[in-house]
Design a protein around this motif. Structure first.
Motif, PDB file in Angstrom:
ATOM      1  N   ILE A 156       0.485  11.975   8.492  1.00  0.00           N
ATOM      2  CA  ILE A 156       0.633  10.732   7.733  1.00  0.00           C
ATOM      3  C   ILE A 156      -0.719  10.053   7.535  1.00  0.00           C
ATOM      4  N   ILE A 157      -0.941   9.576   6.323  1.00  0.00           N
ATOM      5  CA  ILE A 157      -2.128   8.791   6.004  1.00  0.00           C
ATOM      6  C   ILE A 157      -1.698   7.595   5.162  1.00  0.00           C
ATOM      7  N   GLU A 158      -2.590   6.636   4.988  1.00  0.00           N
ATOM      8  CA  GLU A 158      -2.368   5.530   4.066  1.00  0.00           C
ATOM      9  C   GLU A 158      -3.603   5.324   3.217  1.00  0.00           C
ATOM     10  N   ILE A 159      -3.376   4.797   2.004  1.00  0.00           N
ATOM     11  CA  ILE A 159      -4.498   4.415   1.139  1.00  0.00           C
ATOM     12  C   ILE A 159      -4.457   2.908   0.933  1.00  0.00           C
ATOM     13  N   HIS A 160      -5.619   2.292   0.991  1.00  0.00           N
ATOM     14  CA  HIS A 160      -5.744   0.840   0.908  1.00  0.00           C
ATOM     15  C   HIS A 160      -6.825   0.460  -0.099  1.00  0.00           C
TER      16      HIS A 160
ATOM     17  N   ILE B  53     -19.992  -4.311   9.186  1.00  0.00           N
ATOM     18  CA  ILE B  53     -18.695  -4.117   8.539  1.00  0.00           C
ATOM     19  C   ILE B  53     -18.914  -3.994   7.036  1.00  0.00           C
ATOM     20  N   TYR B  54     -18.266  -2.998   6.445  1.00  0.00           N
ATOM     21  CA  TYR B  54     -18.358  -2.763   5.008  1.00  0.00           C
ATOM     22  C   TYR B  54     -16.960  -2.777   4.403  1.00  0.00           C
ATOM     23  N   CYS B  55     -16.851  -3.263   3.187  1.00  0.00           N
ATOM     24  CA  CYS B  55     -15.577  -3.254   2.478  1.00  0.00           C
ATOM     25  C   CYS B  55     -15.643  -2.172   1.402  1.00  0.00           C
ATOM     26  N   VAL B  56     -14.750  -1.194   1.479  1.00  0.00           N
ATOM     27  CA  VAL B  56     -14.739  -0.117   0.489  1.00  0.00           C
ATOM     28  C   VAL B  56     -13.610  -0.359  -0.512  1.00  0.00           C
ATOM     29  N   ASP B  57     -13.824   0.077  -1.747  1.00  0.00           N
ATOM     30  CA  ASP B  57     -12.860  -0.196  -2.813  1.00  0.00           C
ATOM     31  C   ASP B  57     -11.512   0.475  -2.555  1.00  0.00           C
ATOM     32  N   VAL B  58     -11.550   1.746  -2.174  1.00  0.00           N
ATOM     33  CA  VAL B  58     -10.332   2.486  -1.830  1.00  0.00           C
ATOM     34  C   VAL B  58     -10.600   3.260  -0.548  1.00  0.00           C
TER      35      VAL B  58
ATOM     36  N   ARG C 270       0.846  -1.186   0.000  1.00  0.00           N
ATOM     37  CA  ARG C 270       0.000   0.000   0.000  1.00  0.00           C
ATOM     38  C   ARG C 270       0.879   1.233   0.000  1.00  0.00           C
ATOM     39  N   TYR C 271       0.279   2.379  -0.273  1.00  0.00           N
ATOM     40  CA  TYR C 271       1.013   3.639  -0.252  1.00  0.00           C
ATOM     41  C   TYR C 271       0.768   4.370   1.058  1.00  0.00           C
ATOM     42  N   GLN C 272       1.861   4.870   1.630  1.00  0.00           N
ATOM     43  CA  GLN C 272       1.776   5.770   2.772  1.00  0.00           C
ATOM     44  C   GLN C 272       2.156   7.161   2.272  1.00  0.00           C
ATOM     45  N   LEU C 273       1.356   8.152   2.634  1.00  0.00           N
ATOM     46  CA  LEU C 273       1.578   9.507   2.163  1.00  0.00           C
ATOM     47  C   LEU C 273       1.774  10.432   3.344  1.00  0.00           C
ATOM     48  N   SER C 274       2.713  11.347   3.203  1.00  0.00           N
ATOM     49  CA  SER C 274       3.007  12.255   4.310  1.00  0.00           C
ATOM     50  C   SER C 274       3.112  13.689   3.813  1.00  0.00           C
ATOM     51  N   LYS C 275       2.657  14.597   4.654  1.00  0.00           N
ATOM     52  CA  LYS C 275       2.798  16.039   4.415  1.00  0.00           C
ATOM     53  C   LYS C 275       3.285  16.623   5.733  1.00  0.00           C
TER      54      LYS C 275
END
Length: 236
Positions: free
Chosen positions: A91-95, A108-113, A82-87
């Protein structure tokens, strides 16, 4: 339901440009259009944040340096890349295909991104069953369909179950400061005339939802102008 077909050439070039050497296996999903579309949307989210000054870093699973994509609900997210993004120190991550808790109950729900915060990252590391609702910042759902009214209603329902504050126009604290986007429906197809009227009314109803249509055209335009956000084709 009317399906749309992804422009494979545009999608593959978009992936090649954004993922570069970090992504070794995209050819293996090229014939699986739904997965290719989801991964294109995932990289679109990455590009959105990079356009606002975030730095991206690949976090691999512990077994391989290849970019391992999570294409369904199975498996722990920690075992995938996965990508971790920082400013600065933010810090955040996208999954992809991340399970998150409902805002209302234990569902519980599964989201695409999914875009998650530091505490959400820790939950992924701890292999929790799903990410807590409060640690999900925003999300994207991806459809290989024309945007018809019932699809809009379905997405509105998803937002209401997962991030209901966006249905009443209430943005989280510092949301705009860190350049987050509203929950987004990304589709390959166009907005029907009836759907366009519905989306135009979102503003007067204080509904904070992104609708991105004709996504293969969007990513083709992004290849020509990387100063735009591929997921901010905002219709409200």
């Amino acid at each position: 339901m009317n399906k749309a077909e992804i422009n494979l050439d545009s999608a593959e070039k978009f992936i090649e440009r954004l993922a570069g050497s970090n992504f070794k296996e995209f050819k293996t999903i090229a014939t699986q259009q739904s997965k290719l579309l989801e991964f294109s949307a995932y990289l679109g989210v990455k590009a959105h944040y990079e356009n606002y000054g975030y730095e991206a870093m690949v976090i691999h699973n512990t077994k391989t340096k290849n970019f391992k994509i999570k294409t369904n609900t199975k498996g722990y997210s920690i075992n995938f890349s996965r990508y971790q993004l920082s400013k600065g120190d933010y810090i955040i991550e996208i999954h992809m295909n991340l399970s998150v808790r409902s805002a209302h109950d234990e569902g519980i729900y599964c989201v695409d991104v999914a875009v998650i915060n530091r505490k959400g990252i820790q939950e992924v590391i701890d292999k929790k069953e799903c990410v807590s609702n409060k640690n999900l910042i925003t999300f994207v759902e991806v459809k290989k369909l024309i945007i018809y009214p019932m699809l809009l209603a379905q997405f509105y329902g998803i937002v209401h179950e997962i991030k209901p504050s966006f249905c009443s126009g209430k943005l989280p604290h510092n949301y705009k400061k860190f350049y987050h986007f509203n929950p987004s429906l990304i589709a390959l197809g166009y907005l029907t005339s009836n759907s366009s009227q519905i989306v135009k009314a979102y503003k007067s109803r204080s509904i904070k939802i992104n609708i991105v249509d004709n996504f293969d055209i969007v990513i083709m335009n992004y290849r020509k102008n990387r100063n735009i956000s591929p997921i901010q084709n905002i219709k409200n």
